[in-house]
Structure formats: structure tokens, C-alpha cells
Design a protein around this motif. Structure first.
Motif, PDB file in Angstrom:
ATOM      1  N   ILE A   5      45.592  24.361  93.120  1.00 11.17           N
ATOM      2  CA  ILE A   5      46.044  24.773  91.795  1.00 11.17           C
ATOM      3  C   ILE A   5      46.342  23.550  90.944  1.00 11.17           C
ATOM      4  CG2 ILE A   5      47.887  25.946  90.515  1.00 11.17           C
ATOM      5  CD1 ILE A   5      48.042  27.905  92.926  1.00 11.17           C
ATOM      6  N   ILE A   6      47.023  22.576  91.525  1.00 14.67           N
ATOM      7  CA  ILE A   6      47.336  21.335  90.798  1.00 14.67           C
ATOM      8  C   ILE A   6      46.049  20.611  90.419  1.00 14.67           C
ATOM      9  CG2 ILE A   6      48.380  19.033  91.012  1.00 14.67           C
ATOM     10  CD1 ILE A   6      50.587  20.398  92.731  1.00 14.67           C
ATOM     11  N   ALA A   7      45.094  20.548  91.323  1.00 16.98           N
ATOM     12  CA  ALA A   7      43.818  19.884  91.049  1.00 16.98           C
ATOM     13  C   ALA A   7      43.065  20.584  89.915  1.00 16.98           C
ATOM     14  CB  ALA A   7      42.959  19.847  92.302  1.00 16.98           C
ATOM     15  N   GLU A   8      43.172  21.894  89.854  1.00 13.25           N
ATOM     16  CA  GLU A   8      42.484  22.657  88.807  1.00 13.25           C
ATOM     17  C   GLU A   8      42.995  22.296  87.418  1.00 13.25           C
ATOM     18  OE1 GLU A   8      39.793  25.199  87.100  1.00 13.25           O
ATOM     19  OE2 GLU A   8      39.882  24.605  89.198  1.00 13.25           O
ATOM     20  N   PHE A   9      44.273  21.975  87.306  1.00 14.57           N
ATOM     21  CA  PHE A   9      44.874  21.679  86.017  1.00 14.57           C
ATOM     22  C   PHE A   9      45.104  20.194  85.775  1.00 14.57           C
ATOM     23  CE2 PHE A   9      45.921  26.118  86.797  1.00 14.57           C
ATOM     24  CZ  PHE A   9      45.471  26.677  85.622  1.00 14.57           C
ATOM     25  N   THR A  10      44.596  19.360  86.670  1.00 17.00           N
ATOM     26  CA  THR A  10      44.694  17.922  86.493  1.00 17.00           C
ATOM     27  C   THR A  10      43.591  17.484  85.535  1.00 17.00           C
ATOM     28  OG1 THR A  10      45.557  17.661  88.736  1.00 17.00           O
ATOM     29  CG2 THR A  10      44.661  15.688  87.673  1.00 17.00           C
ATOM     30  N   PRO A  11      43.933  16.712  84.514  1.00 19.23           N
ATOM     31  CA  PRO A  11      42.908  16.283  83.558  1.00 19.23           C
ATOM     32  C   PRO A  11      41.786  15.507  84.247  1.00 19.23           C
ATOM     33  CG  PRO A  11      45.108  15.723  82.765  1.00 19.23           C
ATOM     34  CD  PRO A  11      45.259  16.213  84.175  1.00 19.23           C
ATOM     35  N   VAL A  12      40.569  15.840  83.861  1.00 16.72           N
ATOM     36  CA  VAL A  12      39.392  15.136  84.361  1.00 16.72           C
ATOM     37  C   VAL A  12      38.686  14.510  83.169  1.00 16.72           C
ATOM     38  CG1 VAL A  12      39.086  16.654  86.353  1.00 16.72           C
ATOM     39  CG2 VAL A  12      38.000  17.226  84.199  1.00 16.72           C
ATOM     40  N   GLN A  13      37.730  13.649  83.474  1.00 16.15           N
ATOM     41  CA  GLN A  13      36.970  13.043  82.381  1.00 16.15           C
ATOM     42  C   GLN A  13      36.201  14.147  81.658  1.00 16.15           C
ATOM     43  OE1 GLN A  13      35.122   9.454  83.290  1.00 16.15           O
ATOM     44  NE2 GLN A  13      34.039   9.298  81.353  1.00 16.15           N
ATOM     45  N   SER A  14      36.239  14.079  80.355  1.00 18.06           N
ATOM     46  CA  SER A  14      35.672  15.133  79.532  1.00 18.06           C
ATOM     47  C   SER A  14      34.635  14.561  78.589  1.00 18.06           C
ATOM     48  CB  SER A  14      36.818  15.777  78.746  1.00 18.06           C
ATOM     49  OG  SER A  14      36.326  16.762  77.895  1.00 18.06           O
ATOM     50  N   ALA A  15      33.635  15.367  78.247  1.00 17.23           N
ATOM     51  CA  ALA A  15      32.619  14.940  77.275  1.00 17.23           C
ATOM     52  C   ALA A  15      33.232  14.810  75.892  1.00 17.23           C
ATOM     53  CB  ALA A  15      31.468  15.934  77.254  1.00 17.23           C
ATOM     54  N   VAL A  16      34.187  15.664  75.588  1.00 18.36           N
ATOM     55  CA  VAL A  16      34.891  15.629  74.301  1.00 18.36           C
ATOM     56  C   VAL A  16      36.375  15.481  74.637  1.00 18.36           C
ATOM     57  CG1 VAL A  16      35.403  16.857  72.168  1.00 18.36           C
ATOM     58  CG2 VAL A  16      33.167  17.152  73.257  1.00 18.36           C
ATOM     59  N   ALA A  17      36.936  14.336  74.292  1.00 17.95           N
ATOM     60  CA  ALA A  17      38.342  14.075  74.596  1.00 17.95           C
ATOM     61  C   ALA A  17      39.224  15.148  73.958  1.00 17.95           C
ATOM     62  CB  ALA A  17      38.738  12.696  74.085  1.00 17.95           C
ATOM     63  N   ALA A  18      40.309  15.478  74.631  1.00 13.52           N
ATOM     64  CA  ALA A  18      41.201  16.539  74.161  1.00 13.52           C
ATOM     65  C   ALA A  18      41.675  16.341  72.721  1.00 13.52           C
ATOM     66  CB  ALA A  18      42.386  16.687  75.110  1.00 13.52           C
ATOM     67  N   PRO A  19      42.097  15.136  72.324  1.00 12.93           N
ATOM     68  CA  PRO A  19      42.517  14.971  70.921  1.00 12.93           C
ATOM     69  C   PRO A  19      41.369  15.219  69.938  1.00 12.93           C
ATOM     70  CG  PRO A  19      43.300  13.118  72.233  1.00 12.93           C
ATOM     71  CD  PRO A  19      42.365  13.912  73.099  1.00 12.93           C
ATOM     72  N   VAL A  20      40.168  14.822  70.324  1.00 11.72           N
ATOM     73  CA  VAL A  20      39.011  15.044  69.464  1.00 11.72           C
ATOM     74  C   VAL A  20      38.708  16.544  69.379  1.00 11.72           C
ATOM     75  CG1 VAL A  20      36.522  14.635  69.229  1.00 11.72           C
ATOM     76  CG2 VAL A  20      38.045  12.763  69.918  1.00 11.72           C
ATOM     77  N   ALA A  21      38.743  17.223  70.519  1.00 13.32           N
ATOM     78  CA  ALA A  21      38.510  18.666  70.525  1.00 13.32           C
ATOM     79  C   ALA A  21      39.559  19.385  69.678  1.00 13.32           C
ATOM     80  CB  ALA A  21      38.518  19.201  71.952  1.00 13.32           C
ATOM     81  N   ALA A  22      40.818  18.968  69.807  1.00 13.24           N
ATOM     82  CA  ALA A  22      41.887  19.582  69.015  1.00 13.24           C
ATOM     83  C   ALA A  22      41.649  19.373  67.523  1.00 13.24           C
ATOM     84  CB  ALA A  22      43.241  19.013  69.424  1.00 13.24           C
ATOM     85  N   LEU A  23      41.246  18.161  67.163  1.00 14.41           N
ATOM     86  CA  LEU A  23      40.960  17.883  65.759  1.00 14.41           C
ATOM     87  C   LEU A  23      39.811  18.753  65.264  1.00 14.41           C
ATOM     88  CD1 LEU A  23      41.297  16.241  63.155  1.00 14.41           C
ATOM     89  CD2 LEU A  23      39.669  14.594  64.109  1.00 14.41           C
ATOM     90  N   ARG A  24      38.742  18.839  66.039  1.00 17.18           N
ATOM     91  CA  ARG A  24      37.599  19.656  65.638  1.00 17.18           C
ATOM     92  C   ARG A  24      37.994  21.116  65.464  1.00 17.18           C
ATOM     93  NH1 ARG A  24      32.659  17.144  69.328  1.00 17.18           N
ATOM     94  NH2 ARG A  24      32.746  15.065  68.392  1.00 17.18           N
ATOM     95  N   LEU A  25      38.785  21.636  66.377  1.00 17.18           N
ATOM     96  CA  LEU A  25      39.225  23.029  66.273  1.00 17.18           C
ATOM     97  C   LEU A  25      40.126  23.239  65.061  1.00 17.18           C
ATOM     98  CD1 LEU A  25      39.867  23.727  70.043  1.00 17.18           C
ATOM     99  CD2 LEU A  25      38.096  24.798  68.625  1.00 17.18           C
ATOM    100  N   CYS A  26      41.017  22.282  64.807  1.00 20.63           N
ATOM    101  CA  CYS A  26      41.906  22.393  63.641  1.00 20.63           C
ATOM    102  C   CYS A  26      41.124  22.333  62.331  1.00 20.63           C
ATOM    103  CB  CYS A  26      42.978  21.304  63.679  1.00 20.63           C
ATOM    104  SG  CYS A  26      44.214  21.583  64.966  1.00 20.63           S
ATOM    105  N   VAL A  27      40.137  21.462  62.282  1.00 14.95           N
ATOM    106  CA  VAL A  27      39.302  21.390  61.077  1.00 14.95           C
ATOM    107  C   VAL A  27      38.541  22.697  60.898  1.00 14.95           C
ATOM    108  CG1 VAL A  27      37.355  20.205  59.989  1.00 14.95           C
ATOM    109  CG2 VAL A  27      39.153  18.877  61.081  1.00 14.95           C
ATOM    110  N   ALA A  28      38.049  23.274  61.999  1.00 19.84           N
ATOM    111  CA  ALA A  28      37.358  24.561  61.916  1.00 19.84           C
ATOM    112  C   ALA A  28      38.296  25.650  61.396  1.00 19.84           C
ATOM    113  CB  ALA A  28      36.793  24.956  63.283  1.00 19.84           C
ATOM    114  N   VAL A  29      39.565  25.621  61.820  1.00 13.63           N
ATOM    115  CA  VAL A  29      40.554  26.580  61.309  1.00 13.63           C
ATOM    116  C   VAL A  29      40.712  26.423  59.803  1.00 13.63           C
ATOM    117  CG1 VAL A  29      43.021  27.151  61.256  1.00 13.63           C
ATOM    118  CG2 VAL A  29      41.872  26.849  63.440  1.00 13.63           C
TER     119      VAL A  29
END
Length: 158
Positions: A5-29
Motif C-alpha cells: 500500500i505504501i509503495a502504491e502511494f510513493t511518488p515515482v518518476q512521472s512524465a508530467v511532474a505533479a506541479p506541472v500537471a496541477a498547473l495544467r489542470l488549473c489553467v484548464a479550469v
């Protein structure tokens, strides 16, 4: 079990970094809301919430597509990614929603502009999802300006 369970929620390397994804989603909003506010102001069936949902969903589909494309499904020669399928999926879903807003009453077609604005909100979300926020913002400004200008022209003619 707890380790899994801990491994499932441990951050892994991502194609789109979380801050970038958050920004993109906020701009879409924000950009979906700009279109939706105009539709809400006109008291159309698909208003603020609908446009925000469509825009954010489209953005999310693209981000998820990028994430899926980055997963290891074999060697580079074996892996096949088709980003156009992401766009096709979004446009098919938005087309379904847009078509649902259009109807005929007493021989007169209603809500075509609302259907088209939903289509645009989907495209705005796709733009945000692919990191083209400036392009999405330009499209949003252009369409709201065009809708406002055309509304003025239609009032003068009527």
C-alpha cells in the motif's frame, strides 16, 4: 501488505511532474470557466460547471495519456504510442455531450452554439493537457470576443 500500500502511494518518476500537471489542470479550469461563464450568462443548458468539467477532463485525458506512454510496456521498438487516440477519445466524448445539447423545437434548431462551445472547451482542455496553455488561452479569448461581437451584431440586425 502495508508495504504494498505504501509503495502504491510513493511518488515515482512521472512524465508530467505533479506541479506541472496541477498547473495544467488549473489553467484548464480557468479557461473552461471563461467559456462557461459566457454560456451561463446567456442561460444556456451547458454552462459554467459543464464547460469546466469538459475542459478539465480533456486535460486529464492528455496528461494520463502522456503518463501511460511513459510506462514500460517492452523495448522501444515494441512499444507503440498513438497520441491521436487520446484526442479521438476526447473529441468523441465531447461530440456526444455537444450533440445532446442540440435539439429541434417547433422546427427551430436550438443550442448549436452551446454544443460548439462545449466542443471548444474540450479542445481548450486538450491544449492545457499538452502544455499549450498560451494557445488554449488565445483560443478562449478569441472565441469569447467573437461571441460577444456577434451578439452585438445580431442585436443591431434584430
Amino acid at each position: 501488505m502495508l508495504e504494498m500500500i505504501i509503495a502504491e502511494f510513493t511518488p515515482v518518476q512521472s512524465a508530467v511532474a505533479a506541479p506541472v500537471a496541477a498547473l495544467r489542470l488549473c489553467v484548464a479550469v480557468v479557461l473552461g470557466a471563461v467559456i462557461g461563464i459566457e454560456r451561463e450568462w446567456r442561460r444556456k443548458a451547458a454552462g459554467l460547471r459543464t464547460h469546466i468539467l469538459v475542459s478539465v477532463a480533456a486535460c486529464l485525458f492528455v496528461i494520463l495519456g502522456l503518463e501511460i506512454s511513459a510506462l514500460d510496456f517492452g523495448t522501444a521498438g515494441e512499444q507503440r504510442n498513438d497520441p491521436l487516440r487520446m484526442i479521438e477519445a476526447v473529441t468523441a466524448g465531447v461530440a456526444f455531450l455537444a450533440a445532446g445539447t442540440i435539439f429541434t423545437a417547433k422546427g427551430e434548431v436550438k443550442n448549436v452554439t452551446t454544443g460548439a462551445s462545449l466542443w471548444l472547451a474540450g479542445a481548450v482542455g486538450l491544449g492545457c493537457g499538452t502544455g499549450q496553455e498560451l494557445l488554449a488561452a488565445m483560443a478562449t479569448v478569441i472565441v469569447v470576443a467573437v461571441l460577444a461581437l456577434l451578439r452585438l451584431v445580431e442585436r443591431d440586425e434584430g
